[in-house]
Write an enzyme that holds these catalytic residues in place. Structure first.
Site, PDB file in Angstrom:
ATOM      1  N   GLU A 126      45.390 -17.313 -11.365  1.00  0.00           N
ATOM      2  CA  GLU A 126      46.183 -18.108 -12.323  1.00  0.00           C
ATOM      3  C   GLU A 126      47.394 -17.362 -12.593  1.00  0.00           C
ATOM      4  O   GLU A 126      47.675 -15.996 -12.609  1.00  0.00           O
ATOM      5  CB  GLU A 126      44.966 -18.192 -13.683  1.00  0.00           C
ATOM      6  N   GLY A 277      42.341 -10.027 -20.294  1.00  0.00           N
ATOM      7  CA  GLY A 277      41.163  -9.805 -21.530  1.00  0.00           C
ATOM      8  C   GLY A 277      39.989 -10.522 -20.208  1.00  0.00           C
ATOM      9  O   GLY A 277      39.321  -9.584 -19.929  1.00  0.00           O
ATOM     10  N   ALA A 278      40.078 -11.836 -19.319  1.00  0.00           N
ATOM     11  CA  ALA A 278      39.313 -11.949 -18.214  1.00  0.00           C
ATOM     12  C   ALA A 278      39.639 -12.850 -18.092  1.00  0.00           C
ATOM     13  O   ALA A 278      40.259 -14.041 -17.780  1.00  0.00           O
ATOM     14  CB  ALA A 278      37.853 -12.688 -19.372  1.00  0.00           C
ATOM     15  N   GLU A 280      38.690 -16.840 -15.623  1.00  0.00           N
ATOM     16  CA  GLU A 280      37.138 -17.981 -15.371  1.00  0.00           C
ATOM     17  C   GLU A 280      36.981 -18.344 -14.148  1.00  0.00           C
ATOM     18  O   GLU A 280      36.807 -19.757 -14.043  1.00  0.00           O
ATOM     19  CB  GLU A 280      37.442 -19.146 -16.247  1.00  0.00           C
ATOM     20  N   ASN A 281      37.220 -17.167 -12.875  1.00  0.00           N
ATOM     21  CA  ASN A 281      37.063 -18.049 -11.448  1.00  0.00           C
ATOM     22  C   ASN A 281      35.423 -18.493 -11.858  1.00  0.00           C
ATOM     23  O   ASN A 281      34.484 -18.156 -12.353  1.00  0.00           O
ATOM     24  CB  ASN A 281      36.828 -16.637 -10.883  1.00  0.00           C
ATOM     25  N   HIS A 311      34.399 -17.572 -23.663  1.00  0.00           N
ATOM     26  CA  HIS A 311      35.599 -18.173 -23.678  1.00  0.00           C
ATOM     27  C   HIS A 311      34.843 -18.227 -22.214  1.00  0.00           C
ATOM     28  O   HIS A 311      35.848 -19.404 -22.446  1.00  0.00           O
ATOM     29  CB  HIS A 311      36.284 -17.140 -24.004  1.00  0.00           C
ATOM     30  N   GLU A 312      34.598 -17.223 -21.413  1.00  0.00           N
ATOM     31  CA  GLU A 312      35.302 -17.563 -20.076  1.00  0.00           C
ATOM     32  C   GLU A 312      33.524 -18.381 -19.591  1.00  0.00           C
ATOM     33  O   GLU A 312      34.333 -19.361 -18.686  1.00  0.00           O
ATOM     34  CB  GLU A 312      34.993 -16.007 -19.513  1.00  0.00           C
ATOM     35  N   HIS A 315      34.772 -22.101 -19.478  1.00  0.00           N
ATOM     36  CA  HIS A 315      35.709 -22.835 -19.321  1.00  0.00           C
ATOM     37  C   HIS A 315      34.830 -22.809 -17.988  1.00  0.00           C
ATOM     38  O   HIS A 315      35.514 -23.391 -16.804  1.00  0.00           O
ATOM     39  CB  HIS A 315      36.734 -22.031 -18.490  1.00  0.00           C
ATOM     40  N   GLU A 334      42.497 -23.616 -23.037  1.00  0.00           N
ATOM     41  CA  GLU A 334      42.423 -22.578 -23.620  1.00  0.00           C
ATOM     42  C   GLU A 334      41.769 -22.744 -24.738  1.00  0.00           C
ATOM     43  O   GLU A 334      41.156 -22.507 -25.706  1.00  0.00           O
ATOM     44  CB  GLU A 334      44.132 -21.861 -23.340  1.00  0.00           C
TER      45      GLU A 334
END
Length: 866
Positions: A126, A277-278, A280-281, A311-312, A315, A334
């Site tokens: 991304e 932070g991370a 979302e793959n 959060h991830e 997603h 987001e």
């Protein structure tokens, strides 16, 4: 960043020509330490006879074959694109290239572990960096299925979005030329994914340590769970805690969304030198490696990891299963994940005060972003990829989530989630726009959301709410109104659903308790509140109690006075946090002196029970000291504040979270001989604080404090690095070396970051952080002119992530009040002289300028303090 941009118009035009079907991607990660072999077979439909392009950023392209016809590479390959002419109705494209490993956290990042010299890889795609690994139509609405085949050193682990098929096949006579051990090579083949966007595909490879669990989805499937980190960090990996949060999230989201987890497995991988932070793959989420805790960290950091995990996971539904058509709706991805992760954290984990953290951390971020000259509507106008890259901001995440929280309160939580479930059911595996989401919410809530959307999503700016209270001689309220002030540049009055709370001191307990609570809708410049007329005026009145509304708030004079005396007496952390936020807003806006805020923090932080709030307050304290206190009072105020921080640390509960945070901030601010003596005594063990362990990471912080103060130098840094020869140690050493208070050290740090390209992203960030650590600001003066002179070169020559770090991180905000350099004037001169510079670059410079403007205004307000 020449030749790598993509406009929204180009993407729309291409989507009108191309119908993507599938990609077979074959990678060989054993060929060497700088490049890897990439072969892509892309199958897609198209308008017969039309022309388009596919994206690829690679140093060498060996073959481009379209429908069996070899294309002239010199003719069709330019910059980041491969031109494709005379398309058929059904097409097969083969592209063979050598792609480059990156050290910037973009594309396929390569890292060598200094502990064992092993190589670790991970992808970060991304916004538009899958094209650095394989040929692809790089835009979110051209979804396809992906099949990955990867050859790698045989002792590695390779992870992608879907499970591997069988065991890796050993390559006869295979040799690893990519560094680390050579134990032969093998080939992994992975199951084909469903239709997903290219930016959420992933390849993670290396001798990662893995721990496995599983759970049962609501549809009865067994979902394998994997948790991964580098081998040298394995002893610190707390898999059980990570999996417990994950299980709670699965249960919460599957019930809330009415849709089972959409993918075949769920891996969480903690990777080195990660920029965010991370990410979302789908089925293979990557996280910042710092979330593997090798030393004691504040509870705020542990809570932040929990929120990030959730959060991830959110997603996987919102963003991966259903994806925005173009980046204009990045906010919805987001903001939804931000809102849902906070809700899940508060309701499904031990972090039940997550909304307090959200108010303190996320909403402050949103308010700050929304007052910058670059503020924009939540639904942003993303003209091209460069716009997108600088738009992962407080509006896209935190303001959007705040507005969603308000929307849920307005339409009702049951109605909101009924709409969400309809949305997933209707649009699974597809692409959507905002209107698609609102349509489902309108159907389930019975409300027309077009006016709400126009005011909240399509208009920028944040309003300010003030109470206007009149009382009679007996202290009974005779008039109560809420005044709404709008910013001059965005004069939009908005409706708010909010609560007004009144708090009084309970004589029996000595605690502030809520005695009045009125919930109402306000709209316009003035809203009368008749429900409070006739009520005895409480000691403290709080507009936006419960934090439902997105708006800045001021306290009336009586409430402000009460807060100074009684701030530590709240039973509940949320109203206390709202008072803190109101005080900070008034300080940033130059309405109250910065030294008043400094006193408020130092007099009350010992009573604060929420770790995240303590973290935010200490950051705000440092900002006030560095930028907002009047220059003539700065030195004395800084010295007194550091002394007080040390006293508070010594008085804090042994081993407490607050004790640790106070010691860290004190070390960062220690400047006098006596203060640096105290740091040295802690580092050497000549003084101790009960319950405080001087572990590896804290040792680095104490040492860097001494380096910044001129009490330690290169021999001390080298000795500490010898004891901690890890990636974390390397970053800490880079920061410490850049903090050495000499002109030579600052020049070396500047050259390494700006003029050279050898530093990977993590060491670049550490060096920038160390460069800015000074007690004598004159050390930074020689770099003001070179900063502005080099801006365009930096933007053109470096990748987006590395360029942003330099543009933002080296901007000379600390010299705001230094007349010898006139940072504001120098910034305006650059902006006036570069009207045609990249809009994204100009945005970053404008935002930094606003920090200087605000600092000067706050300093003037502080100078007027009696």
């Amino acid at each position: 960043m020449p030749g790598e941009n993509l406009t929204r118009a180009e993407a729309r035009e291409r989507a009108g020509v191309v119908r993507t079907e599938s990609y077979d991607v074959t990678l060989d990660l054993t060929t060497g330490p700088t490049t890897f072999s990439s072969r892509t077979v892309a199958r897609f439909g198209a308008t017969a006879g039309a022309s388009t392009f596919i994206d690829l950023i690679a140093p060498t392209v060996h073959e481009v074959t379209l429908n069996g016809r070899a294309l002239d590479i010199a003719d069709v390959v330019a910059d980041s694109r491969i031109r494709l002419d005379d398309l058929a109705d059904s097409n097969e494209l083969v592209v063979v290239a050598d792609a480059a490993y990156m050290n910037t956290g973009e594309g396929l990042h390569r890292f060598v572990d200094p502990v064992d010299d092993e190589v670790y890889l991970y992808s970060q795609f991304e916004v538009a960096d899958s094209r650095r690994v394989f040929a692809v139509f790089e835009q979110p609405d051209l979804k396809a299925s992906f099949t990955f085949t990867v050859t790698a050193p045989a002792h590695w682990t390779v992870v992608s979005n879907y499970p591997q098929v069988g065991m890796p096949a050993v390559v006869e006579g295979g040799t690893n030329r990519n560094g680390g051990a050579d134990k032969g090579t093998a080939t992994w083949t992975f199951e084909t994914t469903p239709r997903i966007s290219s930016y959420i595909t992933a390849i993670i490879a290396g001798p990662y340590h893995a721990e496995h669990r599983e759970l049962t989805s609501q549809d009865g499937r067994t979902i394998p769970l994997g948790v991964y980190c580098r081998g040298s960090l394995a002893e610190h990996l707390d898999t059980d805690n990570i999996v417990d949060i994950t299980r709670a999230g699965f249960d919460f989201y599957e019930r809330a969304f009415g849709v089972a987890y959409p993918f075949a497995k769920y891996d969480q991988l903690f990777v080195p030198e990660f920029n965010a932070g991370a990410m979302e793959n789908a089925g293979a989420v990557t996280f910042l490696e710092s979330y593997v805790f090798r030393s004691k960290v504040p509870a705020a950091t542990i809570e932040r990891r929990a929120v990030t995990i959730l959060h991830e996971l959110a997603h996987m539904w919102f963003g991966d299963l259903v994806t925005m058509r173009w980046w204009d709706d990045l906010w919805l991805n987001e903001s939804f994940a931000e809102y849902m992760s906070t809700l899940a954290t508060a309701q499904a984990t031990r972090w039940t005060s997550a909304w307090t953290t959200f108010s303190s951390l996320e909403k402050n971020w949103a308010y700050r972003q929304d007052q910058l000259p670059s503020t924009h509507p939540i639904v942003a106008d993303m003209r091209d990829l460069q716009d997108v890259e600088v738009n992962f901001d407080g509006i896209t995440y935190a303001k959007g989530a705040s507005v969603l929280k308000q929307l849920v309160s307005w339409v009702g939580q049951d109605e909101f989630f009924a709409g969400v479930r309809s949305y997933f059911a209707k649009h699974a595996w597809g692409n959507t726009e905002l209107r698609d989401f609102l349509t489902e919410l309108e159907a389930t809530s019975g409300r027309d959301l077009s006016a709400w959307s126009a005011l909240w999503l399509e208009q920028a700016g944040v309003t300010l709410l003030r109470p206007e209270i009149e009382v009679d001689g007996d202290g009974v309220i005779t008039s109560f109104a809420v005044l709404q002030e709008v910013p001059a540049d965005y004069p939009v009055q908005r409706p708010h659903r909010l609560a007004i709370g009144g708090y009084d001191l309970d004589a029996a307990t000595g605690r502030l308790v809520q005695t009045v609570h009125v919930e109402l809708d306000i709209d316009g410049a003035r809203t009368e509140v008749p429900a409070l007329v006739g009520v005895r005026r409480p000691a403290l009145v709080l507009v936006n109690d419960d934090d439902l509304a997105y708006a800045k708030v001021r306290l009336d004079e009586q409430s402000l006075a009460a807060s100074i005396d009684l701030l530590g007496s709240f039973d509940d952390s949320l109203p206390r946090t709202l008072v803190w936020t109101a005080a900070w807003d008034a300080t940033r806006d130059g309405e109250t002196p910065a030294r008043d805020f400094v006193d408020l923090v130092l007099n009350n932080i010992a009573h604060e029970t929420d770790s995240s709030v303590v973290l935010v307050l200490l950051r705000q304290l440092s900002t006030a000291l560095d930028l907002y206190v009047a220059p003539e009072h700065r030195s004395a105020t800084e010295i007194a504040a550091a002394d007080r921080l040390l006293a508070l640390a010594r008085a804090a509960e042994a081993g407490s979270d607050t004790q640790l945070q106070l010691v860290k901030v004190f070390a960062g601010r220690a400047a006098t001989t006596e203060q640096l003596d105290a740091v040295r005594d802690l580092l050497d063990g000549h003084a101790t604080l009960e319950g405080l362990s001087i572990d590896t990471d804290l040792r680095w912080e104490l040492l860097t404090s001494l380096v910044t103060g001129g009490r330690a130098g290169e021999p001390d840094i080298a000795a500490q690095l010898a004891d901690d020869a890890t990636a974390t140690g390397q970053r800490a050493a880079a920061a410490a070396r850049a903090a050495v208070p000499t002109a030579e050290a600052k020049a070396a740090a500047w050259a390494a970051v700006v003029d050279e390209d050898g530093l990977p992203n993590a060491l670049q960030a550490a060096t920038i952080a160390g460069f800015g650590r000074v007690h004598d600001r004159a050390l930074l003066v020689p770099f003001v002119a070179p900063y502005f002179a080099g801006l365009e070169r930096v933007w053109e020559d470096k990748t987006n992530e590395m360029a942003q770090n330099i543009v933002v991180g080296l901007y000379p905000t600390e010299l705001a009040d230094d007349a010898s350099v006139d940072v504001l004037g120098a910034t305006d001169a650059w902006l006036d002289g570069h009207p045609d510079a990249s809009p994204a670059l100009r945005r970053l410079v404008l935002e930094s300028r606003d920090g200087v403007r605000r600092a000067l205004a706050a300093q003037q307000a502080d100078a007027r303090r009696a």
